[in-house]
Structures are given as C-alpha cells and as structure tokens.
Design a protein around this motif. Structure first.
Motif, short mmCIF file in Angstrom:
data_model
loop_
_atom_site.label_atom_id
_atom_site.label_comp_id
_atom_site.label_asym_id
_atom_site.label_seq_id
_atom_site.Cartn_x
_atom_site.Cartn_y
_atom_site.Cartn_z
N LEU A 137 0.89 -1.25 0.08
CA LEU A 137 -0.03 -0.03 -0.03
C LEU A 137 1.03 1.09 -0.07
CD1 LEU A 137 -2.88 -0.76 2.53
CD2 LEU A 137 -3.04 -0.78 0.14
N ILE A 138 0.44 2.14 -1.12
CA ILE A 138 0.93 3.61 -0.89
C ILE A 138 0.04 4.43 -0.31
CG2 ILE A 138 2.17 4.99 -2.23
CD1 ILE A 138 2.70 2.95 -4.25
N VAL A 139 0.40 5.17 0.88
CA VAL A 139 -0.65 5.72 1.76
C VAL A 139 -0.38 7.21 1.85
CG1 VAL A 139 -1.96 5.92 3.90
CG2 VAL A 139 -1.04 3.76 3.09
N SER A 140 -1.16 7.95 1.18
CA SER A 140 -0.85 9.33 1.17
C SER A 140 -1.62 9.97 2.50
CB SER A 140 -1.73 10.18 -0.20
OG SER A 140 -0.89 11.47 -0.42
N THR A 141 -1.02 11.00 2.82
CA THR A 141 -1.42 11.45 4.21
C THR A 141 -1.55 13.29 4.24
OG1 THR A 141 1.24 12.05 4.81
CG2 THR A 141 0.28 9.74 5.59
N GLY A 142 -2.11 13.43 3.19
CA GLY A 142 -2.47 14.96 3.21
C GLY A 142 -3.40 15.19 4.08
N MET A 143 -3.39 16.31 4.80
CA MET A 143 -4.53 16.85 5.69
C MET A 143 -4.47 16.12 7.14
SD MET A 143 -7.66 17.12 3.39
CE MET A 143 -7.80 15.43 2.63
N ALA A 144 -3.52 15.10 7.40
CA ALA A 144 -3.60 14.32 8.42
C ALA A 144 -2.39 14.51 9.60
CB ALA A 144 -3.14 12.73 7.89
N THR A 145 -2.73 14.35 10.72
CA THR A 145 -1.85 14.58 11.84
C THR A 145 -1.16 13.34 11.95
OG1 THR A 145 -3.37 13.46 13.28
CG2 THR A 145 -3.37 16.18 13.11
N LEU A 146 -0.13 12.99 12.74
CA LEU A 146 0.79 12.03 13.00
C LEU A 146 -0.29 10.97 13.61
CD1 LEU A 146 3.94 11.33 12.44
CD2 LEU A 146 4.17 11.66 14.58
N ALA A 147 -0.95 11.47 14.67
CA ALA A 147 -1.97 10.42 15.15
C ALA A 147 -2.88 9.83 14.50
CB ALA A 147 -2.84 11.26 16.36
N GLU A 148 -3.47 10.68 13.25
CA GLU A 148 -4.37 10.10 12.47
C GLU A 148 -3.35 9.14 11.64
OE1 GLU A 148 -7.59 13.70 11.90
OE2 GLU A 148 -5.53 13.82 10.55
N THR A 149 -2.23 9.37 11.16
CA THR A 149 -1.38 8.33 10.23
C THR A 149 -1.32 6.97 11.15
OG1 THR A 149 -0.36 10.36 9.40
CG2 THR A 149 0.39 8.20 8.90
N GLU A 150 -1.06 7.16 12.37
CA GLU A 150 -0.78 6.16 13.33
C GLU A 150 -2.20 5.13 13.36
OE1 GLU A 150 0.26 5.05 17.81
OE2 GLU A 150 1.40 6.43 16.88
N ALA A 151 -3.39 6.02 13.44
CA ALA A 151 -4.54 5.02 13.47
C ALA A 151 -4.80 4.35 12.24
CB ALA A 151 -5.56 6.19 13.89
N ALA A 152 -4.39 5.17 11.16
CA ALA A 152 -4.69 4.50 9.69
C ALA A 152 -3.72 3.30 9.58
CB ALA A 152 -4.44 5.36 8.57
N LEU A 153 -2.54 3.33 10.19
CA LEU A 153 -1.70 2.23 10.21
C LEU A 153 -2.12 1.06 10.91
CD1 LEU A 153 1.92 3.96 10.31
CD2 LEU A 153 1.01 2.82 8.10
N GLY A 154 -2.69 1.42 11.97
CA GLY A 154 -3.10 0.30 12.80
C GLY A 154 -4.26 -0.54 12.07
#
Length: 362
Positions: A137-154
């Motif tokens: 997966l190639i995951v784009s993180t525009g508009m995201a916080t680091l916490a939101e990125t971690e939640a998505a990775l979970g």
C-alpha cells in the motif's frame, strides 16, 4: 526511487485520451502511471460542494457529483488501459475510492499494489478492505496529523494480519494491538509506503513542509515519499534529494483542457524534465562516503602541490623557509612535510623548482 505519473481523471472520461496519457508517461520516463477508479454515485452526494480550485477550473454551478460523473471511466475502459500499460512496459496503478472499485481492480485487473488517497485516510472500512487484499500500500497523508496516520496504520496492520477471508467488526483496541505487533515484526515497514502531501491545488510553497517526511520516517520506520501538488518541478526534485522513495505528480496532455486538475498538472515536456532532474539529483547524491571520486583521482597530481626548491640548494645546506616552496604538480613530497623538513640537511643538490625527493634527510 519510483516516479508515479498521476493521470488521475485528466482523461476527462475519454478512453483514447487515457491511452495517450499512458504513452506520454512512459515516454517521459515515469515508472508507473496512476488513474482514479470510482463509481461517481458512491463517491459523493448531490449536496457535496466542489473545492475552490475545482470551481475555478470547471462549470461553477454544477455539483461535485455532476463534475465527477463526467470523469468516470468504465470498467471495460480500465481493462483496456491496464492491458496497454502491460504491453508498453509501464506499471498500471489506480486509486480505488469505493469497495466495488477496489474489488474490480484487485479481482479483474489483478492489482496487488494500491495507492490510498489522502481523503480516504480516515475511511477505516475502505482502508481495512485494501489491507486485506494488497501486497503493498502507498498511503497518502495529506491533511493528516501524525496521530491520524498512526491510527490508519493500525487499521492497515490488522487487515494485513487477517487477510482476504476476514470479516467482522474490529475495534480500536484491535487496531492498536495490531499496530504494535506489526511494528515489532516489521510487516508495515515491508508492505507500506507513506506519502507526505499538502492537499491544495496548487499548494503554496510555505505550506509544503517537506521536513514532515523525516518526521514520519522517524516515527514509524517506514519508507516515505512525496505526492506533489505545487506548480512546477522544484519541490518534487528537492523531495527526492531529501530521501523520498516515491514521487507522485499530476500530469496532463494539455493544461487548457476542461476539467478540475489540468491547469495545475505538468504537461508531457515538464514531466520529462522532472524525471530527468530527479535522476540527475539522485546521481549527484552519491553514497555519502568522503573519498576521491574516479574523476577526481586523475586530477590529484595536477592541482595539488609538492615541496620544491625555491632556489638552488647545495648538498649539506639546511632547508629553510626561504629555500623551500610549494608548487604544482603534486607528484612529489607533500606540503604536509614542510615543517618536519625545516632545519634538516639536504643530502643532494637541487635546482630551482626541482621537486624535493624522498627519503627525507635526517
């Protein structure tokens, strides 16, 4: 380094233009060409407004739904595009914006690598569905916080653990636990690439924040790339120099075509320039070891200096600050020995400008 030429919806719903975009991306030297696969009625409601840049580039009064209906390619068209990519030697990628589109790309096109758009980072059901079937997966993180990125990775971690046959209603505790396990096992590091992105078109330079790539790399230990929405090619080239492993950039056949993304996209010549510039900057980055390069080695004797006689010196005469000098070429005794030579006695005669020879006198 992987360069993804983002065709997106710049085909304007026209299969022939989509094929031409594939050819332009390949000719420019991109490694992959990426489209967007969606069912318009599953992507937006009739009440969804368009972004400001979309209003400026399209018919201002129409809804977002009306706009994207014009930009939808059929499944048959996507099959043709994917087959053309395979035949011409460029990787086909497409972003799925709904479960049906994901199933189509995976089951009928055979995609194993998927790009997650920034707007879907908090769409946990779609993230989970992707993770259950994707190899990468190639995951784009525009508009995201680091916490939101971690939640998505979970969510992604749990989906990758479960596989395609899984079902049920996972919860946040399961996501968090799966994230911890995946970080320990290295699953995410081997199967996920994060893209830094600034979701605005065109994105202003003072809001690009390329240093966030390093922040995500340090936080998660994952490969990190950059999806660019700025005008021109400068920022993606800098991102490559800063270690981006993926560069994604919108391109079009003609910036004057109607549609939301054409005006801020690169044309084919600009895409070629970007690919070339990135290749040049990666070549220039080198391996980081400080040592003479191959081309430098042949210049060492030409530009470095040696100790030479500043005037005629007789055997038995002491070397002094007045009768020694440093001149090219560098094939003789190094000037590093200058101070150790002062006060010593010459064991032979030297003519002016003759290189001082070893062995050194006592």
């Amino acid at each position: 380094m992987k360069i993804i030429a983002e065709a997106g919806v710049n085909h304007n719903g026209d299969l022939a233009r989509a094929i031409a975009l594939v050819d332009a991306a390949r000719e420019a030297g991109a490694h992959a060409v990426k489209f967007q696969t969606f069912k318009a009625d599953m992507l937006a409601t009739s009440a969804a407004d368009k972004a400001a840049y979309q209003k400026a580039a399209t018919e201002g009064e129409e809804s977002q739904l009306a706009m994207i209906r014009k930009l939808e390619l059929s499944e048959a068209s996507f099959r043709t595009v994917a087959e053309h990519c395979q035949a011409t030697g460029i990787e086909f990628l497409s972003t799925a914006f709904d479960g049906d589109s994901l199933a189509f790309l995976h089951e009928q096109i055979g995609l194993k690598t998927f790009k997650i758009a920034s707007g879907e980072l908090t769409n946990m059901p779609l993230l989970l569905a992707h993770a259950r079937v994707a190899d990468h997966l190639i995951v784009s993180t525009g508009m995201a916080t680091l916490a939101e990125t971690e939640a998505a990775l979970g969510v992604i971690a749990l989906g990758m653990e479960q596989g395609a046959a899984a079902s049920g209603r996972p919860d946040r505790k399961q996501f968090d636990a799966a994230f911890s396990r995946a970080m320990q096992s290295g699953v995410l590091q081997s199967r996920v690439t994060l893209l830094h992105c600034t979701t605005e078109y065109p994105a202003p330079l003072d809001e690009i924040n390329l240093r966030a790539m390093a922040t995500m790399r340090d936080a998660f230990g994952l490969a990190v790339g950059y999806s660019d929405h700025t005008a021109g090619i400068t920022v993606p080239v800098v991102a490559a120099a800063l270690g981006a492993c993926v560069i994604e950039k919108h391109f079009t056949l003609d910036k004057t075509l109607p549609g939301p993304d054409h005006a801020m996209s690169l044309n084919p010549a600009e895409l070629t320039s970007m690919v070339t510039a990135i290749a040049d900057i990666l070549a220039a980055m080198g391996d980081g070891r400080k040592q003479p390069g191959v081309v430098e080695s042949r210049n060492i004797e030409l530009v470095r200096k040696s100790l030479v006689a500043n005037c005629d010196i007789q055997a038995g005469e002491r070397f002094t600050e007045h009768n020694l000098s440093m001149k090219r070429p560098g094939s003789g005794l190094s000037p590093e020995e200058y101070w150790s030579l002062l006060g010593r006695t010459s064991d032979r005669n030297y003519r002016k400008d003759e290189l001082i020879q070893e062995p050194l006198p006592k």
